[in-house]
Design a protein around this motif. Structure first.
Motif, PDB file in Angstrom:
ATOM      1  N   PRO A   1      24.537  68.892  85.908  1.00 18.97           N
ATOM      2  CA  PRO A   1      23.962  69.626  84.278  1.00 18.97           C
ATOM      3  C   PRO A   1      23.688  70.735  83.793  1.00 18.97           C
ATOM      4  O   PRO A   1      23.554  71.986  83.540  1.00 18.97           O
ATOM      5  N   TYR A   2      25.465  70.450  82.659  1.00 19.41           N
ATOM      6  CA  TYR A   2      26.149  71.611  82.334  1.00 19.41           C
ATOM      7  C   TYR A   2      26.337  70.475  80.524  1.00 19.41           C
ATOM      8  O   TYR A   2      26.668  69.688  80.797  1.00 19.41           O
ATOM      9  N   SER A   3      26.357  71.858  79.146  1.00 22.96           N
ATOM     10  CA  SER A   3      26.630  70.844  78.117  1.00 22.96           C
ATOM     11  C   SER A   3      26.862  72.402  77.186  1.00 22.96           C
ATOM     12  O   SER A   3      26.398  73.878  77.145  1.00 22.96           O
ATOM     13  N   LYS A   4      27.830  71.867  76.753  1.00 26.41           N
ATOM     14  CA  LYS A   4      29.176  73.090  75.846  1.00 26.41           C
ATOM     15  C   LYS A   4      28.077  72.289  74.422  1.00 26.41           C
ATOM     16  O   LYS A   4      27.979  73.535  73.823  1.00 26.41           O
ATOM     17  N   TYR A   5      27.294  71.849  73.937  1.00 21.58           N
ATOM     18  CA  TYR A   5      26.915  71.963  72.869  1.00 21.58           C
ATOM     19  C   TYR A   5      25.365  71.853  72.854  1.00 21.58           C
ATOM     20  O   TYR A   5      24.757  72.828  71.970  1.00 21.58           O
ATOM     21  N   VAL A   6      24.610  72.178  73.747  1.00 19.63           N
ATOM     22  CA  VAL A   6      23.290  72.217  73.909  1.00 19.63           C
ATOM     23  C   VAL A   6      23.069  73.711  75.369  1.00 19.63           C
ATOM     24  O   VAL A   6      22.920  73.174  76.206  1.00 19.63           O
ATOM     25  N   PRO A   7      23.745  74.513  74.727  1.00 19.86           N
ATOM     26  CA  PRO A   7      24.226  75.735  76.862  1.00 19.86           C
ATOM     27  C   PRO A   7      22.412  75.577  77.093  1.00 19.86           C
ATOM     28  O   PRO A   7      22.752  76.108  78.089  1.00 19.86           O
ATOM     29  N   HIS A   8      21.666  75.519  75.997  1.00 17.57           N
ATOM     30  CA  HIS A   8      20.696  76.383  76.889  1.00 17.57           C
ATOM     31  C   HIS A   8      19.303  74.531  77.607  1.00 17.57           C
ATOM     32  O   HIS A   8      18.921  75.477  77.725  1.00 17.57           O
ATOM     33  N   PHE A   9      20.637  74.000  77.791  1.00 16.20           N
ATOM     34  CA  PHE A   9      19.869  73.042  78.673  1.00 16.20           C
ATOM     35  C   PHE A   9      21.363  72.814  80.146  1.00 16.20           C
ATOM     36  O   PHE A   9      21.166  72.254  81.259  1.00 16.20           O
ATOM     37  N   ASN A  10      21.978  73.698  80.114  1.00 19.68           N
ATOM     38  CA  ASN A  10      22.769  74.096  81.819  1.00 19.68           C
ATOM     39  C   ASN A  10      21.619  74.176  82.666  1.00 19.68           C
ATOM     40  O   ASN A  10      20.633  75.037  82.068  1.00 19.68           O
ATOM     41  N   ARG A  11      21.866  74.251  83.221  1.00 22.70           N
ATOM     42  CA  ARG A  11      21.381  73.476  84.910  1.00 22.70           C
ATOM     43  C   ARG A  11      20.064  75.224  84.800  1.00 22.70           C
ATOM     44  O   ARG A  11      19.528  74.807  85.457  1.00 22.70           O
ATOM     45  N   GLU A  12      21.206  76.667  85.426  1.00 25.17           N
ATOM     46  CA  GLU A  12      20.166  77.403  85.617  1.00 25.17           C
ATOM     47  C   GLU A  12      19.249  77.980  84.557  1.00 25.17           C
ATOM     48  O   GLU A  12      18.831  78.367  84.616  1.00 25.17           O
ATOM     49  N   LYS A  13      20.005  77.867  83.305  1.00 27.05           N
ATOM     50  CA  LYS A  13      19.020  78.809  82.279  1.00 27.05           C
ATOM     51  C   LYS A  13      18.265  77.585  82.222  1.00 27.05           C
ATOM     52  O   LYS A  13      16.990  78.047  81.712  1.00 27.05           O
ATOM     53  N   LEU A  14      17.754  76.542  82.084  1.00 29.50           N
ATOM     54  CA  LEU A  14      16.879  75.527  82.194  1.00 29.50           C
ATOM     55  C   LEU A  14      15.952  75.936  82.959  1.00 29.50           C
ATOM     56  O   LEU A  14      15.099  75.884  82.893  1.00 29.50           O
ATOM     57  N   LYS A  15      16.969  76.091  84.610  1.00 27.06           N
ATOM     58  CA  LYS A  15      15.508  76.319  85.406  1.00 27.06           C
ATOM     59  C   LYS A  15      14.713  77.230  84.825  1.00 27.06           C
ATOM     60  O   LYS A  15      13.657  77.466  85.628  1.00 27.06           O
ATOM     61  N   ALA A  16      15.306  78.575  84.462  1.00 21.43           N
ATOM     62  CA  ALA A  16      15.032  79.746  84.349  1.00 21.43           C
ATOM     63  C   ALA A  16      13.059  79.414  83.192  1.00 21.43           C
ATOM     64  O   ALA A  16      12.514  80.131  83.306  1.00 21.43           O
ATOM     65  N   ASN A  17      13.865  78.784  81.932  1.00 19.16           N
ATOM     66  CA  ASN A  17      12.953  78.946  81.241  1.00 19.16           C
ATOM     67  C   ASN A  17      12.101  77.571  81.504  1.00 19.16           C
ATOM     68  O   ASN A  17      10.727  77.916  81.085  1.00 19.16           O
ATOM     69  N   LEU A  18      11.901  76.998  82.462  1.00 22.53           N
ATOM     70  CA  LEU A  18      10.634  76.168  82.881  1.00 22.53           C
ATOM     71  C   LEU A  18      10.033  77.425  83.902  1.00 22.53           C
ATOM     72  O   LEU A  18       8.690  76.824  83.965  1.00 22.53           O
ATOM     73  N   GLU A  19      10.640  77.625  84.745  1.00 23.81           N
ATOM     74  CA  GLU A  19       9.717  78.609  85.175  1.00 23.81           C
ATOM     75  C   GLU A  19       9.018  79.609  85.080  1.00 23.81           C
ATOM     76  O   GLU A  19       7.698  79.789  85.458  1.00 23.81           O
ATOM     77  N   ASP A  20       9.648  79.771  83.734  1.00 21.00           N
ATOM     78  CA  ASP A  20       8.471  80.744  83.059  1.00 21.00           C
ATOM     79  C   ASP A  20       7.799  80.396  82.773  1.00 21.00           C
ATOM     80  O   ASP A  20       6.333  81.245  82.115  1.00 21.00           O
ATOM     81  N   GLU A  21       8.011  78.560  82.428  1.00 22.53           N
ATOM     82  CA  GLU A  21       6.616  78.460  81.514  1.00 22.53           C
ATOM     83  C   GLU A  21       5.761  77.564  82.831  1.00 22.53           C
ATOM     84  O   GLU A  21       4.484  76.902  82.805  1.00 22.53           O
ATOM     85  N   GLY A  22       6.025  77.717  84.159  1.00 19.84           N
ATOM     86  CA  GLY A  22       4.906  77.692  84.863  1.00 19.84           C
ATOM     87  C   GLY A  22       5.477  75.990  85.769  1.00 19.84           C
ATOM     88  O   GLY A  22       5.246  75.814  86.627  1.00 19.84           O
ATOM     89  N   VAL A  23       6.412  75.627  85.161  1.00 21.08           N
ATOM     90  CA  VAL A  23       7.105  74.407  85.599  1.00 21.08           C
ATOM     91  C   VAL A  23       8.090  74.434  86.790  1.00 21.08           C
ATOM     92  O   VAL A  23       9.072  74.984  86.149  1.00 21.08           O
ATOM     93  N   GLY A  24       8.184  73.614  87.859  1.00 18.85           N
ATOM     94  CA  GLY A  24       8.758  72.690  88.547  1.00 18.85           C
ATOM     95  C   GLY A  24      10.046  72.422  88.199  1.00 18.85           C
ATOM     96  O   GLY A  24      10.458  72.090  87.465  1.00 18.85           O
ATOM     97  N   TYR A  25      11.135  73.005  89.087  1.00 18.60           N
ATOM     98  CA  TYR A  25      12.449  72.898  88.595  1.00 18.60           C
ATOM     99  C   TYR A  25      12.815  71.858  89.284  1.00 18.60           C
ATOM    100  O   TYR A  25      13.343  72.581  91.239  1.00 18.60           O
ATOM    101  N   GLU A  26      13.868  70.196  89.783  1.00 15.39           N
ATOM    102  CA  GLU A  26      14.857  69.861  90.766  1.00 15.39           C
ATOM    103  C   GLU A  26      16.101  69.575  90.627  1.00 15.39           C
ATOM    104  O   GLU A  26      15.694  68.434  89.675  1.00 15.39           O
ATOM    105  N   PHE A  27      16.925  69.248  91.153  1.00 14.70           N
ATOM    106  CA  PHE A  27      18.026  68.736  90.649  1.00 14.70           C
ATOM    107  C   PHE A  27      18.029  67.401  91.649  1.00 14.70           C
ATOM    108  O   PHE A  27      18.192  67.694  92.891  1.00 14.70           O
TER     109      PHE A  27
END
Length: 163
Positions: free
Chosen positions: A39-65
Motif C-alpha cells: 500500500p505504498y507508491s513513490k509516484y502518488v505518495p498521497h495514497f501511501n497507507r498512513e496518509k490515505l487512512k488519515a485523509n479518509l478518516e478526515d472525511e468520515g470514511v473508514g479504512y481497512e487493509f
C-alpha cells in the motif's frame, strides 16, 4: 438504479486526493478496503497507507487493509507462471479465503469499496480475482471508473456493462 446493495471497487490511479475523495463521495462510500499488496507508491505518495487512512478518516470514511490476504501481487514465486500471477493459485490459499471472509463481514457494516491502484478494473485483480470470487457468492459489484461512471461486474467478463 438502487446501488446500496452493491460492493464498489475503485482504482486511485494518479489522481489527486480531492478527485479521489469526490469519486467515492459521489457514490456514498463509507469504507475503503485497500487490497493493494503493497500500500505504498513513490509516484502518488498521497495514497501511501498512513496518509490515505488519515485523509479518509478526515472525511468520515473508514479504512481497512486486506492486501496482505487478498492482494494481487504476492511475494512468493509459487503464485507465478512465466512472470504472471496465477489467480487460481491465490484463490486456493487459506489466507485468501480468510481475507474474503473478513471482507464479507465488513460488507455487512457499511457501504464499501475495494481500492487498488489500477483505474481500469480489467487490468486489476480487484475484478479478475476478488470480484470473480464474490460474484460466485452472490455479491453484486459496481466498478467506479475514473470519470465517476459505474460499470456492473459480471462473471469472467473482460468488459462490464456501463450503467
Amino acid at each position: 438504479m438502487e446501488d446500496e446493495n452493491y460492493l464498489f471497487t475503485v482504482g486511485h490511479s494518479n489522481v489527486d486526493m480531492e478527485t479521489f475523495l469526490e469519486l467515492i463521495r459521489s457514490h456514498g462510500v463509507e469504507l475503503i478496503v485497500d487490497v493493494r499488496s503493497s500500500p505504498y507508491s513513490k509516484y502518488v505518495p498521497h495514497f501511501n497507507r498512513e496518509k490515505l487512512k488519515a485523509n479518509l478518516e478526515d472525511e468520515g470514511v473508514g479504512y481497512e487493509f486486506l492486501g496482505d490476504k487478498i492482494g494481487g501481487k504476492p511475494r512468493d514465486e509459487k503464485y507465478y507462471e512465466d512472470g504472471k500471477v496465477v489467480y487460481s493459485l491465490i484463490e486456493g490459499e487459506l489466507s485468501y479465503r480468510e481475507g474474503i471472509s473478513q471482507l464479507m463481514e465488513l460488507l455487512k457494516t457499511r457501504k464499501t469499496s475495494l481500492m487498488c491502484s489500477e483505474e481500469n478494473p480489467f487490468n486489476c485483480h480487484r475484478h479478475n480475482l476478488i470480484s470473480q470470487t464474490l460474484l460466485r457468492r452472490g455479491v453484486k459489484i459496481l466498478h467506479i471508473r475514473g470519470d465517476g461512471k459505474l460499470e456492473k461486474a459480471r462473471m469472467n467478463d473482460v468488459q462490464t456493462t456501463l450503467i
